[in-house]
Motif scaffolding. Structure first.
Motif, mmCIF file in Angstrom:
data_model
loop_
_atom_site.group_PDB
_atom_site.id
_atom_site.type_symbol
_atom_site.label_atom_id
_atom_site.label_comp_id
_atom_site.label_asym_id
_atom_site.label_seq_id
_atom_site.Cartn_x
_atom_site.Cartn_y
_atom_site.Cartn_z
ATOM 1 N N ALA A 220 -15.020 16.071 11.650
ATOM 2 C CA ALA A 220 -15.065 16.802 12.924
ATOM 3 C C ALA A 220 -15.015 15.834 14.102
ATOM 4 O O ALA A 220 -14.400 16.126 15.135
ATOM 5 C CB ALA A 220 -16.326 17.664 12.985
ATOM 6 N N GLY A 221 -15.644 14.670 13.950
ATOM 7 C CA GLY A 221 -15.615 13.667 15.003
ATOM 8 C C GLY A 221 -14.217 13.110 15.233
ATOM 9 O O GLY A 221 -13.817 12.848 16.375
ATOM 10 N N ILE A 222 -13.457 12.940 14.151
ATOM 11 C CA ILE A 222 -12.073 12.470 14.273
ATOM 12 C C ILE A 222 -11.236 13.494 15.033
ATOM 13 O O ILE A 222 -10.441 13.150 15.923
ATOM 14 C CB ILE A 222 -11.478 12.204 12.878
ATOM 15 C CG1 ILE A 222 -12.156 10.997 12.227
ATOM 16 C CG2 ILE A 222 -9.968 11.993 12.959
ATOM 17 C CD1 ILE A 222 -11.774 10.775 10.779
ATOM 18 N N ALA A 223 -11.403 14.772 14.701
ATOM 19 C CA ALA A 223 -10.654 15.827 15.379
ATOM 20 C C ALA A 223 -10.985 15.859 16.863
ATOM 21 O O ALA A 223 -10.083 15.957 17.712
ATOM 22 C CB ALA A 223 -10.962 17.175 14.731
ATOM 23 N N ALA A 224 -12.277 15.760 17.190
ATOM 24 C CA ALA A 224 -12.699 15.814 18.598
ATOM 25 C C ALA A 224 -12.156 14.613 19.368
ATOM 26 O O ALA A 224 -11.667 14.763 20.499
ATOM 27 C CB ALA A 224 -14.223 15.855 18.669
ATOM 28 N N ARG A 225 -12.223 13.411 18.759
ATOM 29 C CA ARG A 225 -11.752 12.215 19.441
ATOM 30 C C ARG A 225 -10.248 12.280 19.701
ATOM 31 O O ARG A 225 -9.760 11.946 20.781
ATOM 32 C CB ARG A 225 -12.046 10.984 18.587
ATOM 33 C CG ARG A 225 -11.798 9.646 19.299
ATOM 34 C CD ARG A 225 -11.488 8.527 18.333
ATOM 35 N NE ARG A 225 -10.159 8.631 17.783
ATOM 36 C CZ ARG A 225 -9.880 8.700 16.493
ATOM 37 N NH1 ARG A 225 -10.847 8.685 15.581
ATOM 38 N NH2 ARG A 225 -8.628 8.793 16.071
ATOM 39 N N SER A 226 -9.494 12.744 18.717
ATOM 40 C CA SER A 226 -8.043 12.795 18.836
ATOM 41 C C SER A 226 -7.614 13.753 19.937
ATOM 42 O O SER A 226 -6.754 13.421 20.769
ATOM 43 C CB SER A 226 -7.416 13.207 17.501
ATOM 44 O OG SER A 226 -7.696 12.256 16.496
ATOM 45 N N THR B 126 -10.260 24.671 10.410
ATOM 46 C CA THR B 126 -9.046 24.789 11.222
ATOM 47 C C THR B 126 -8.840 23.544 12.073
ATOM 48 O O THR B 126 -7.720 23.047 12.212
ATOM 49 C CB THR B 126 -9.128 26.028 12.127
ATOM 50 O OG1 THR B 126 -9.361 27.194 11.323
ATOM 51 C CG2 THR B 126 -7.840 26.214 12.912
ATOM 52 N N GLY B 127 -9.922 23.012 12.622
ATOM 53 C CA GLY B 127 -9.829 21.836 13.479
ATOM 54 C C GLY B 127 -9.433 20.568 12.756
ATOM 55 O O GLY B 127 -9.040 19.585 13.389
ATOM 56 N N ASP B 128 -9.539 20.552 11.430
ATOM 57 C CA ASP B 128 -9.139 19.379 10.647
ATOM 58 C C ASP B 128 -7.652 19.349 10.368
ATOM 59 O O ASP B 128 -7.152 18.367 9.804
ATOM 60 C CB ASP B 128 -9.881 19.364 9.302
ATOM 61 C CG ASP B 128 -11.370 19.145 9.453
ATOM 62 O OD1 ASP B 128 -11.752 18.194 10.145
ATOM 63 O OD2 ASP B 128 -12.150 19.935 8.872
ATOM 64 N N CYS B 129 -6.963 20.417 10.726
ATOM 65 C CA CYS B 129 -5.551 20.567 10.372
ATOM 66 C C CYS B 129 -4.665 20.470 11.611
ATOM 67 O O CYS B 129 -5.110 20.736 12.733
ATOM 68 C CB CYS B 129 -5.326 21.915 9.686
ATOM 69 S SG CYS B 129 -6.382 22.155 8.235
ATOM 70 N N PRO B 130 -3.412 20.113 11.440
ATOM 71 C CA PRO B 130 -2.516 19.954 12.591
ATOM 72 C C PRO B 130 -2.049 21.304 13.109
ATOM 73 O O PRO B 130 -1.958 22.277 12.359
ATOM 74 C CB PRO B 130 -1.340 19.161 12.002
ATOM 75 C CG PRO B 130 -1.291 19.615 10.569
ATOM 76 C CD PRO B 130 -2.730 19.808 10.161
ATOM 77 N N GLN C 267 -14.098 23.446 15.875
ATOM 78 C CA GLN C 267 -13.628 23.163 14.522
ATOM 79 C C GLN C 267 -13.241 24.426 13.762
ATOM 80 O O GLN C 267 -12.443 24.390 12.842
ATOM 81 C CB GLN C 267 -14.709 22.410 13.726
ATOM 82 C CG GLN C 267 -14.692 20.904 13.931
ATOM 83 C CD GLN C 267 -13.445 20.252 13.393
ATOM 84 O OE1 GLN C 267 -12.441 20.130 14.095
ATOM 85 N NE2 GLN C 267 -13.491 19.813 12.146
ATOM 86 N N GLY C 268 -13.820 25.545 14.122
ATOM 87 C CA GLY C 268 -13.461 26.803 13.489
ATOM 88 C C GLY C 268 -14.015 26.949 12.081
ATOM 89 O O GLY C 268 -14.825 26.145 11.614
ATOM 90 N N ASP C 269 -13.554 27.978 11.401
ATOM 91 C CA ASP C 269 -14.023 28.258 10.043
ATOM 92 C C ASP C 269 -13.245 27.414 9.034
ATOM 93 O O ASP C 269 -12.218 26.819 9.341
ATOM 94 C CB ASP C 269 -13.829 29.745 9.732
ATOM 95 C CG ASP C 269 -14.650 30.635 10.656
ATOM 96 O OD1 ASP C 269 -15.752 30.207 11.066
ATOM 97 O OD2 ASP C 269 -14.169 31.730 10.974
ATOM 98 N N HIS C 270 -13.760 27.415 7.805
ATOM 99 C CA HIS C 270 -13.052 26.720 6.736
ATOM 100 C C HIS C 270 -11.714 27.413 6.485
ATOM 101 O O HIS C 270 -11.662 28.633 6.286
ATOM 102 C CB HIS C 270 -13.888 26.723 5.447
ATOM 103 C CG HIS C 270 -14.977 25.696 5.462
ATOM 104 N ND1 HIS C 270 -16.317 26.030 5.548
ATOM 105 C CD2 HIS C 270 -14.928 24.339 5.398
ATOM 106 C CE1 HIS C 270 -17.045 24.920 5.538
ATOM 107 N NE2 HIS C 270 -16.233 23.887 5.444
ATOM 108 N N LEU C 271 -10.650 26.628 6.493
ATOM 109 C CA LEU C 271 -9.336 27.154 6.159
ATOM 110 C C LEU C 271 -9.146 27.071 4.648
ATOM 111 O O LEU C 271 -8.824 28.067 3.987
ATOM 112 C CB LEU C 271 -8.255 26.359 6.896
ATOM 113 C CG LEU C 271 -6.841 26.909 6.857
ATOM 114 C CD1 LEU C 271 -6.792 28.314 7.427
ATOM 115 C CD2 LEU C 271 -5.898 25.989 7.629
ATOM 116 N N VAL C 272 -9.321 25.864 4.114
ATOM 117 C CA VAL C 272 -9.443 25.629 2.676
ATOM 118 C C VAL C 272 -10.532 24.578 2.543
ATOM 119 O O VAL C 272 -10.381 23.465 3.021
ATOM 120 C CB VAL C 272 -8.126 25.111 2.045
ATOM 121 C CG1 VAL C 272 -8.324 24.889 0.544
ATOM 122 C CG2 VAL C 272 -6.972 26.070 2.299
#
Length: 348
Positions: free
Chosen positions: A160-166, A194-198, A184-189
């Protein structure tokens, strides 16, 4: 070997959908812009190379239509790779190294919005064992993320920190699709949210290469390509350690990335977990700025995102914000194939 440099870079704004535009209409503004930055005309380009994917366009030899945006008459020296534009850049670089050309135009484009990109990317998989199971790109990335978490290399909190920084870094980038704070949203998989994905988006990019003194004539501070290499790993995911990327490490070694410290790294990491893998493979610590443009988490136009990473690294050198940078591109599931370019600027 000749000295070859990136002397100009341009990209479109990445949009969730550009259904009102054809590929040619999307490309023409960026092609005109990148040439205007150097003062060159189409007739001044010795070699043209493009990267795209027919699966995205939904028709065979779609790249031939895109040539309308370049101007293929009078006849030009042209080539195409069915890959991210970073691999088209590699081909053009080799062309200039051999002395067959002094200038080159490289462009790439992709429209992900017309269909389900998660399903389209399954066509990259092994056709006998994996593709019939239809594991989509997010599910495969989730397997990689879970392997990293299980090994203790990262956690959901760190991802989540990587997503926020980017996406915070993408704030000043007018071409980025996602900028600033995003939940970050809910788990997609699981464990990817959601926030971990492009984001899914359409876009295009282009660069101009030039050799030797020609590069110095066209650009105040060229981004010299000191080395570039690409490697591929096994097609079968079951025989790979998804927590590591030996192909990235090998490509970086042969490109000379480890010969001296880098201050900037533009990594093509569409998923937060993949940045963890790439940082380890490239030996990056906090002394290097990673994805100051926002990276693929802020804008990920398929087939152009890797070229954009190298272009952003070159642009940082052009602006005097970087002296030695890495540009990275990836293709295939879970970082299967990786390209690393090492760029340097002359002392200011």
């Amino acid at each position: 070997m000749r000295d070859v440099a990136i002397v100009a870079f341009s990209q479109t704004e990445t949009r969730r959908s550009s259904e009102e535009l054809s590929e040619v209409e999307m490309l023409m503004p960026v092609l005109h812009d990148v040439l205007e930055r150097t003062g060159l005309r189409t007739g001044d380009i010795d070699f043209t190379c493009s990267g795209s994917c027919d699966y995205l366009a939904g028709r065979a030899f779609s790249f031939t239509l895109a040539l309308d945006g370049v101007g293929a008459w009078p006849p030009i020296s042209e080539s195409h790779v069915e890959m991210d534009g970073a691999w088209a850049l590699y081909e053009a670089w080799v062309k200039l190294l051999t002395g067959e050309a002094d200038t080159a135009l490289v462009y790439a484009y992709g429209k992900s919005s017309p269909g389900s990109i998660r399903d389209v990317l399954t066509r990259q998989l092994d056709p006998y064992y994996l593709a019939p199971l239809w594991p989509d790109s997010v599910s495969l990335a989730a397997l990689q993320a879970q392997a990293l978490i299980d090994s203790g290399a990262t956690s959901e909190r760190e991802l989540a920190g990587i997503a926020a920084r980017s996406r915070t870094a993408a704030g000043p980038n007018p071409r980025a699709q996602l900028r600033g704070h995003h939940d970050q949203g809910d788990h997609l998989v699981h464990p990817l949210r959601t926030g971990d994905c492009p984001p899914i988006g359409d876009g295009a990019a282009a660069v101009v290469l030039a050799a030797g003194d020609r590069a110095r004539e066209l650009c105040a501070r060229p981004a010299w390509i000191r080395g570039m290499d690409h490697r591929i790993e096994a097609h079968g995911l079951g025989v790979r350690d998804l927590t590591d990327s030996p192909s990235t490490r090998l490509a970086a070694e042969h490109a000379g990335a480890f010969d001296a410290p880098v201050d900037t790294a533009e990594l093509h990491a569409p998923f937060t977990s993949q940045e963890v893998v790439l940082r380890k493979a490239l030996g990056l610590d906090d002394s290097a700025r990673v994805n100051p443009s926002g990276g693929a988490l802020a804008a990920n136009p398929i087939m152009a995102a890797g070229l954009i990473r190298i272009g952003e690294a070159a642009a940082a050198i052009h602006r005097g914000e970087s002296d030695r940078a890495i540009g990275h591109a990836t293709s295939g599931p879970c970082l299967q194939q990786n390209l690393v370019a090492v760029l340097e600027g002359e002392p200011t």
